[in-house]
Design an enzyme around this catalytic site. Sequence first.
Site, PDB file in Angstrom:
ATOM      1  N   HIS A 157      -4.434  -6.931  -3.023  1.00  0.00           N
ATOM      2  CA  HIS A 157      -4.390  -5.902  -1.972  1.00  0.00           C
ATOM      3  C   HIS A 157      -5.778  -5.439  -1.547  1.00  0.00           C
ATOM      4  O   HIS A 157      -5.927  -4.810  -0.508  1.00  0.00           O
ATOM      5  CB  HIS A 157      -3.566  -4.706  -2.454  1.00  0.00           C
ATOM      6  CG  HIS A 157      -2.109  -5.019  -2.550  1.00  0.00           C
ATOM      7  ND1 HIS A 157      -1.205  -4.714  -1.562  1.00  0.00           N
ATOM      8  CD2 HIS A 157      -1.401  -5.669  -3.507  1.00  0.00           C
ATOM      9  CE1 HIS A 157      -0.007  -5.142  -1.912  1.00  0.00           C
ATOM     10  NE2 HIS A 157      -0.097  -5.723  -3.091  1.00  0.00           N
ATOM     11  N   ASP A 354     -12.334  -1.931   2.642  1.00  0.00           N
ATOM     12  CA  ASP A 354     -10.920  -1.688   2.387  1.00  0.00           C
ATOM     13  C   ASP A 354     -10.180  -2.999   2.572  1.00  0.00           C
ATOM     14  O   ASP A 354     -10.469  -3.740   3.515  1.00  0.00           O
ATOM     15  CB  ASP A 354     -10.389  -0.649   3.384  1.00  0.00           C
ATOM     16  CG  ASP A 354      -9.410   0.316   2.742  1.00  0.00           C
ATOM     17  OD1 ASP A 354      -8.700  -0.105   1.810  1.00  0.00           O
ATOM     18  OD2 ASP A 354      -9.348   1.478   3.180  1.00  0.00           O
TER      19      ASP A 354
HETATM   20  C1  GDG Z   1      -4.480  -0.369  -1.298  1.00  0.00           C
HETATM   21  C2  GDG Z   1      -5.719  -1.003  -0.651  1.00  0.00           C
HETATM   22  C3  GDG Z   1      -4.326  -1.689   1.305  1.00  0.00           C
HETATM   23  C4  GDG Z   1      -2.511   8.992   1.543  1.00  0.00           C
HETATM   24  N1  GDG Z   1      -2.582  10.316   1.330  1.00  0.00           N
HETATM   25  C5  GDG Z   1      -1.315  10.766   1.298  1.00  0.00           C
HETATM   26  C6  GDG Z   1      -0.461   9.688   1.519  1.00  0.00           C
HETATM   27  N2  GDG Z   1      -1.212   8.620   1.674  1.00  0.00           N
HETATM   28  C7  GDG Z   1      -0.665   7.271   1.964  1.00  0.00           C
HETATM   29  C8  GDG Z   1      -1.121   6.769   3.307  1.00  0.00           C
HETATM   30  C9  GDG Z   1      -0.929   5.262   3.132  1.00  0.00           C
HETATM   31  C10 GDG Z   1      -1.235   5.063   1.653  1.00  0.00           C
HETATM   32  O1  GDG Z   1      -1.102   6.337   1.014  1.00  0.00           O
HETATM   33  C11 GDG Z   1      -2.667   4.589   1.447  1.00  0.00           C
HETATM   34  O2  GDG Z   1      -2.771   3.256   1.814  1.00  0.00           O
HETATM   35  P1  GDG Z   1      -4.166   2.595   2.209  1.00  0.00           P
HETATM   36  O3  GDG Z   1      -3.868   1.227   2.687  1.00  0.00           O
HETATM   37  O4  GDG Z   1      -4.820   3.420   3.248  1.00  0.00           O
HETATM   38  O5  GDG Z   1      -5.088   2.629   0.912  1.00  0.00           O
HETATM   39  P2  GDG Z   1      -4.949   2.352  -0.703  1.00  0.00           P
HETATM   40  O6  GDG Z   1      -4.149   3.395  -1.362  1.00  0.00           O
HETATM   41  O7  GDG Z   1      -6.352   2.221  -1.183  1.00  0.00           O
HETATM   42  O8  GDG Z   1      -4.160   0.948  -0.833  1.00  0.00           O
HETATM   43  C12 GDG Z   1      -5.610  -0.971   0.860  1.00  0.00           C
HETATM   44  C13 GDG Z   1      -3.133  -1.191   0.530  1.00  0.00           C
HETATM   45  O9  GDG Z   1      -3.346  -1.198  -0.877  1.00  0.00           O
HETATM   46  C14 GDG Z   1      -1.883  -2.029   0.827  1.00  0.00           C
HETATM   47  O10 GDG Z   1      -2.114  -3.385   0.587  1.00  0.00           O
HETATM   48  O11 GDG Z   1      -4.139  -1.456   2.679  1.00  0.00           O
HETATM   49  O12 GDG Z   1      -6.733  -1.602   1.448  1.00  0.00           O
HETATM   50  O13 GDG Z   1      -6.907  -0.321  -1.083  1.00  0.00           O
HETATM   51  O14 GDG Z   1       0.401   4.883   3.355  1.00  0.00           O
HETATM   52  O15 GDG Z   1      -0.370   7.366   4.325  1.00  0.00           O
HETATM   53  N3  GDG Z   1       0.874   9.810   1.588  1.00  0.00           N
HETATM   54  C15 GDG Z   1       1.410  11.047   1.406  1.00  0.00           C
HETATM   55  N4  GDG Z   1       0.624  12.134   1.180  1.00  0.00           N
HETATM   56  C16 GDG Z   1      -0.731  12.057   1.122  1.00  0.00           C
HETATM   57  O16 GDG Z   1      -1.406  13.066   0.934  1.00  0.00           O
HETATM   58  N5  GDG Z   1       2.759  11.207   1.481  1.00  0.00           N
END
Ligand code: GDG
Length: 455
Positions: A157, A354
């Site tokens: 990921h 990322d």
């Molecule tokens: C890894 C990889 C890749 C965030 N704050 C809150 C919240 N979130 C949710 C977001 C989003 C998820 O968490 C975060 O996803 P990301 O993709 O931005 O980042 P990582 O957690 O680092 O994920 C990344 C991913 O895996 C999938 O393959 O894209 O690059 O690092 O959905 O909205 N959700 C809630 N409250 C929050 O305060 N409910």
Amino acid sequence: MAVRLVIVANRVPNPRERAATAGGLAVALRDAVARRDAMWFGWSGATAAATAAEPRVAQHGRLTLATLDLGEQDYRHYYRGFSNATLWPTLHYRLGLAQFSREDYAGYREVNRAFAAALAPLLRPDDLVWAHDFHLFPLGAELRARGCGQRLGFFLHVPFPPYDLFCGLPRAQELVADLAAYDVIGVQTEQDAANLRGALAAIGQAGAAARVGAFPIGIDADGFTRLAERAERAPETERLRQSLIGRGLVIGVDRLDYTKGLPHRFRGYAQLLARFPQHRGQVSYLQVAPVSRGDVAQYRSLRRELDEWVGRINGQHAEPDWTPLRYITRAVSRPTLAGFMRLARIGLVTPLRDGMNLVAKEYIAAQDPEDPGALVLSRFAGAAPELAGALLVNPLDPDEIAERLDEGLSMPREERAARWRPMAEAVRQGTAKAWCRAFLRALEGTASVAEAAAA
Ligand code: GDG
């Protein structure tokens, strides 16, 4: 009857957790396991005196959940140590932050062995096994060592850096070699795929290099749009709207992690206020940054650094009736986030690196087509190649962040809509479901490495 899908991941989600509060990945995979026989195997999230030898197995309809508690030592070395303090920074190109210890590495390998030993007896001959993320590089090789001939897929990921950089990590070659046990090796972008192929080729694994493919992950775009539409009039959104009294909202949503570029982003916002005085008093930036990995030292120091930035920016620029930067380190519910994103004039997403970044895609899906906001996006997010209408920045350059923020805040509605439409289309096409299907189609379409070797 369709073959059973076995998902292996560091964490198994709590079945009682509502989809509305789950993160993007849990939602994506939940969909993959929804209408078929499936098993989800991994850590329970709990620790015990020693890692359990036998998993706890629970049946939820057609889904079997098999979980292991981790021993305290294993938690320290495998999870907090090698996974989070060594591999995570290295894979995000931050070798200088990586802390290596042989104990952590041994613990990492030991937990992968324990996972394989507990999983192997549960597998059926025609299962499709899909392992997720950097916690599980050696799992496939450990399963093969136990005679498992099933098709094994792996998806990373996070980014995979150029081989020269990855090689700075002690034992890097062993980790790359482990991946050769998998039949399909998925990464997020073509750039990651090229880097990983280079690494496999460099250690003489040309065959495995040919099994690497880019499978960019997505979101349930229509579902998120509906969530945002419904949340538009929800009390939380209404309260935020009223508190803005007509000011433009900039929103950032990130786990509190040093890969997300938050200090640089705060500096960029400070530059906006310093260099573009027309926005003073006219804009409000809301950063939601739920604390994560609070027991890793670097995360604690990042938190202190951000606390200082918030104090500095608000101390310097605030007026009695205007707080330029609002900062929340608690998690906000998913519907509320969707509503906030719809309200925001700018989505500010500036990770230093990322794998993908689902927030960028969620921001696009949340917009009102008649009056969409602008996305300011790091060129080092895996989402950047798919989101051509974004205002791209180098996240290390606070001045560039300030300039793109000014551009987005000043952009006429027609231009915002013209930039948004193709991005919305891309996000709607490249859903989580499509990602899952593409990966599983590739996995189903290959002969197992193990079978090929036996033939
Ligand atoms: C890894 C990889 C890749 C965030 N704050 C809150 C919240 N979130 C949710 C977001 C989003 C998820 O968490 C975060 O996803 P990301 O993709 O931005 O980042 P990582 O957690 O680092 O994920 C990344 C991913 O895996 C999938 O393959 O894209 O690059 O690092 O959905 O909205 N959700 C809630 N409250 C929050 O305060 N409910």
